[in-house]
Design a protein around this motif. Structure first.
Motif, PDB file in Angstrom:
ATOM      1  N   LEU A 103      -3.004   5.299   9.170  1.00  0.00           N
ATOM      2  CA  LEU A 103      -1.898   5.712   9.143  1.00  0.00           C
ATOM      3  C   LEU A 103      -1.317   6.693   8.113  1.00  0.00           C
ATOM      4  N   VAL A 104      -1.919   7.030   7.085  1.00  0.00           N
ATOM      5  CA  VAL A 104      -1.595   8.078   6.166  1.00  0.00           C
ATOM      6  C   VAL A 104      -2.242   9.136   6.479  1.00  0.00           C
ATOM      7  N   PRO A 105      -1.566  10.251   6.706  1.00  0.00           N
ATOM      8  CA  PRO A 105      -2.407  11.359   6.834  1.00  0.00           C
ATOM      9  C   PRO A 105      -3.282  11.967   5.551  1.00  0.00           C
ATOM     10  N   THR A 106      -4.613  12.197   5.890  1.00  0.00           N
ATOM     11  CA  THR A 106      -5.443  12.763   4.902  1.00  0.00           C
ATOM     12  C   THR A 106      -6.144  13.674   5.710  1.00  0.00           C
ATOM     13  N   SER A 107      -6.950  14.516   4.671  1.00  0.00           N
ATOM     14  CA  SER A 107      -7.780  15.417   5.249  1.00  0.00           C
ATOM     15  C   SER A 107      -9.153  14.516   6.097  1.00  0.00           C
ATOM     16  N   ALA A 108      -9.560  13.425   5.834  1.00  0.00           N
ATOM     17  CA  ALA A 108     -10.326  12.587   6.455  1.00  0.00           C
ATOM     18  C   ALA A 108     -10.021  12.189   7.968  1.00  0.00           C
ATOM     19  N   PRO A 163      -1.370  14.026  11.984  1.00  0.00           N
ATOM     20  CA  PRO A 163      -0.376  14.934  11.561  1.00  0.00           C
ATOM     21  C   PRO A 163       0.948  14.189  10.603  1.00  0.00           C
ATOM     22  N   ALA A 164       1.588  15.200  10.156  1.00  0.00           N
ATOM     23  CA  ALA A 164       2.491  14.384   9.273  1.00  0.00           C
ATOM     24  C   ALA A 164       3.487  13.830   9.931  1.00  0.00           C
ATOM     25  N   TYR A 165       4.534  12.834   9.465  1.00  0.00           N
ATOM     26  CA  TYR A 165       5.439  12.056  10.476  1.00  0.00           C
ATOM     27  C   TYR A 165       6.736  13.055  10.083  1.00  0.00           C
ATOM     28  N   GLY A 166       7.564  13.260  11.197  1.00  0.00           N
ATOM     29  CA  GLY A 166       8.610  14.048  11.077  1.00  0.00           C
ATOM     30  C   GLY A 166       9.929  13.397  10.810  1.00  0.00           C
ATOM     31  N   SER A 167       9.619  11.774  11.126  1.00  0.00           N
ATOM     32  CA  SER A 167      10.921  11.003  10.638  1.00  0.00           C
ATOM     33  C   SER A 167      10.325   9.488  10.515  1.00  0.00           C
ATOM     34  N   PHE A 168      11.148   8.681   9.946  1.00  0.00           N
ATOM     35  CA  PHE A 168      10.807   7.326   9.491  1.00  0.00           C
ATOM     36  C   PHE A 168      10.580   6.581  10.741  1.00  0.00           C
ATOM     37  N   GLY A 208       0.908  -1.306  -0.045  1.00  0.00           N
ATOM     38  CA  GLY A 208       0.020  -0.185  -0.135  1.00  0.00           C
ATOM     39  C   GLY A 208       1.062   1.239   0.012  1.00  0.00           C
ATOM     40  N   ALA A 209       0.250   2.381  -0.588  1.00  0.00           N
ATOM     41  CA  ALA A 209       0.966   3.642  -0.700  1.00  0.00           C
ATOM     42  C   ALA A 209       0.882   4.095   0.739  1.00  0.00           C
ATOM     43  N   GLY A 210       2.507   4.489   1.064  1.00  0.00           N
ATOM     44  CA  GLY A 210       2.376   4.993   2.751  1.00  0.00           C
ATOM     45  C   GLY A 210       2.808   6.583   2.506  1.00  0.00           C
ATOM     46  N   PRO A 211       2.890   7.229   3.652  1.00  0.00           N
ATOM     47  CA  PRO A 211       3.024   8.740   3.705  1.00  0.00           C
ATOM     48  C   PRO A 211       4.109   9.123   3.167  1.00  0.00           C
ATOM     49  N   VAL A 212       4.343  10.473   2.851  1.00  0.00           N
ATOM     50  CA  VAL A 212       5.510  11.046   2.359  1.00  0.00           C
ATOM     51  C   VAL A 212       6.185  11.470   3.678  1.00  0.00           C
ATOM     52  N   ILE A 213       7.749  11.302   3.752  1.00  0.00           N
ATOM     53  CA  ILE A 213       8.569  11.856   4.827  1.00  0.00           C
ATOM     54  C   ILE A 213       9.551  12.444   4.260  1.00  0.00           C
ATOM     55  N   ALA A 245       4.302   4.141  14.786  1.00  0.00           N
ATOM     56  CA  ALA A 245       2.627   4.404  14.529  1.00  0.00           C
ATOM     57  C   ALA A 245       2.193   2.807  14.010  1.00  0.00           C
ATOM     58  N   CYS A 246       2.900   2.413  13.108  1.00  0.00           N
ATOM     59  CA  CYS A 246       2.746   1.048  12.502  1.00  0.00           C
ATOM     60  C   CYS A 246       2.642   0.064  13.442  1.00  0.00           C
ATOM     61  N   PHE A 247       3.522  -0.004  14.461  1.00  0.00           N
ATOM     62  CA  PHE A 247       3.468  -1.016  15.538  1.00  0.00           C
ATOM     63  C   PHE A 247       2.542  -0.707  16.474  1.00  0.00           C
ATOM     64  N   ASP A 248       1.939   0.564  16.788  1.00  0.00           N
ATOM     65  CA  ASP A 248       1.105   0.672  17.782  1.00  0.00           C
ATOM     66  C   ASP A 248      -0.275   0.474  17.034  1.00  0.00           C
TER      67      ASP A 248
END
Length: 490
Positions: A237-242, A246-251, A124-129, A257-260
């Protein structure tokens, strides 16, 4: 029902109409419908303007396999003399498509997976970091509904096998089958509808005791469970308007977040099984195969050869390795923001180095990997290596002689060999350690003239030992006192 009841009572349409207060013709119509076995409440179909063209509409729907648009059908009918509006055409086309699909609808058989049989995964497409796009590796254990989501930077074959290895070790075993999509890392091509597996993924499956299977092309129903996992994971997990996440500051934040997320969904009641996936996993582990101790070689990353300078090249960047691995093969893989280098040791495959990812032109060199070489980019101090007997005799005086020769060469001293012979002669006549000490002091003070060594030796011979040195502490101060001022003005 009141009309029919009144007719059964009077057996006369006229009388029944007077009892219920309706027209006589209405009573006759409802009684005729009942006598024919019809439904009195169903309305009779009135003639439509499209009725003369029904055969043509069904023909067009049949040829196009219910893909033709209603506006295209309307144009065809208009050319044939149809005078109705487009709304009537759309209604007729919709009914023809529904009738066509009714006899061709695909039927499904419910899938009942067995414990320890199937695991499914997809991307799946993940967020942009930091301007770089990530991917989410989503796996789903079919029977227990246990889910694993791992963030990665790419979808290459080494990354795939590495994620598969991490997933199997998290669930504590290997199932019989691994089901996935027909990506190029799994299926090289299709020949006569038969999927040709990638040889590396087949070898990886054989290593873990699993058989890799792929679903039918364009048939997501064969792996709908993992498709749902990808959809739910991306939604959370992917930040969207829905979700306003918040955006991820680092990998590393994305990894946490994935583990939680996995801990949360695996410890709540599943909607279909009405059980907690983590609890069902404990039971399913009894049906899983034991994992090998070492991961598959592809999971370790890309193979590299260690150069003579103890470095490997990865992504056009040089990374250093510890001593003892020159001319041997190592494996490099990206783990988050770091490059992990795995090599063979006496204990087997193990991690030998880890670097922060760098960019071309900026090599990552660790000084501890070169214990016999000074670090940094400063000039290297020379190491005296005697080639003649006179040079060896001078350097044998000690560390002070080494320092004197290095400093004398840097200062451009003249007649160095003559002064070296003089120092050896003084060491034979006087104390050897005293001469070496004097050479060290001369090197520190930068005194390389002809008489400087003798002058330093004379001073050392006549000077008293520094026993009267005063150390500054809380009980003594070098500040002069005010005692001489006591008699001032008297």
């Amino acid at each position: 029902m009141e009309i029919l009841e009144a007719f059964d009572l009077t057996r006369c349409a006229h009388s029944a109409a007077q009892l219920v207060g309706v027209d006589e013709k209405t009573v006759v119509r409802y009684v005729a419908i009942r006598d024919e076995g019809g439904d009195p409440f169903s309305r009779s179909r009135r003639p439509r303007v499209t009725d003369p063209f029904v055969d043509k509409i069904e023909e067009l729907v049949e040829k196009s396999q219910a893909r033709i648009r209603a506006d295209v059908v309307h144009q065809r009918l208009t050319a044939m003399g149809f005078t109705g509006n487009e709304r009537s055409t759309r209604r007729a086309v919709a009914e023809a498509k529904a009738a066509w699909k009714a006899g061709r609808r695909r039927s499904y058989r419910p899938w009942s997976p067995e414990p320890g049989m199937w695991i499914q995964f997809d991307w799946g497409a993940g967020p942009v970091i930091a301007g770089r796009r990530t991917s989410l590796f989503c796996a789903w254990l079919s029977w227990s509904r246990f889910r694993v989501v791992l963030p990665v930077w790419d979808q290459t074959l080494p990354t795939l096998v590495s994620c598969l290895d991490a997933t199997l070790r998290r669930i504590g075993g290997a199932p019989t089958y691994v089901l996935t999509d027909n990506a190029k890392t799994v299926t090289v091509e299709h020949v006569a509808g038969v999927a040709i597996r990638h040889p590396e993924i087949v070898a990886a499956g054989r290593h873990y005791g699993c058989k890799v299977e792929t679903c039918e092309p364009f048939d997501p129903e064969s792996k709908g469970g993992v498709e749902a996992t990808v959809k739910v994971a991306k939604a959370d997990l992917v930040p969207t308007s829905a979700n306003l996440a918040p955006a991820y500051g680092s990998f590393a934040e994305l990894e946490d977040a994935c583990f939680d997320w996995c801990e949360r969904v695996n410890n709540r009641v599943h909607r279909e099984t009405r059980a907690i996936p983590a609890v069902r996993l404990v039971e399913e582990r009894r049906h899983l195969h034991v994992l090998p101790t070492q991961p598959h070689a592809v999971a370790l990353g890309e193979e590299r050869l260690v150069n003579d300078d103890q470095t490997v090249s990865f992504g056009s960047v040089r990374y250093s390795t510890p001593p003892g691995h020159v001319a041997t093969k190592v494996w490099c893989r990206v783990a988050g923001d770091e490059l992990v280098i795995v090599g063979r040791t006496r204990a087997g495959l193990a991690e030998i180095a880890r670097h922060r990812l760098s960019t071309p032109g900026n090599p990552s060199i660790v000084d501890t990997h070169y214990p016999h070489h000074p670090g940094g980019n400063l000039p290297r101090p020379p190491r005296p290596r005697p080639r003649t007997c006179e040079e060896a005799a001078f350097l044998e005086l000690g560390e002070g002689a080494h320092r004197w020769l290095i400093e004398a060469g840097a200062a451009g001293a003249v007649r160095v060999r003559a002064k070296m012979r003089k120092a050896v002669e003084l060491a034979a006549a006087l104390d050897r350690q005293q001469v070496d000490h004097a050479l060290g002091l001369a090197a520190i003070a930068g005194r390389f003239d002809d008489g400087d060594l003798v002058s330093i030796l004379d001073h050392l011979a006549t000077a008293a030992p520094p026993t009267d040195v005063v150390f500054v502490d809380e009980s003594h101060s070098v500040q002069p006192g005010t005692g001489p001022w006591e008699g001032f003005g008297s």
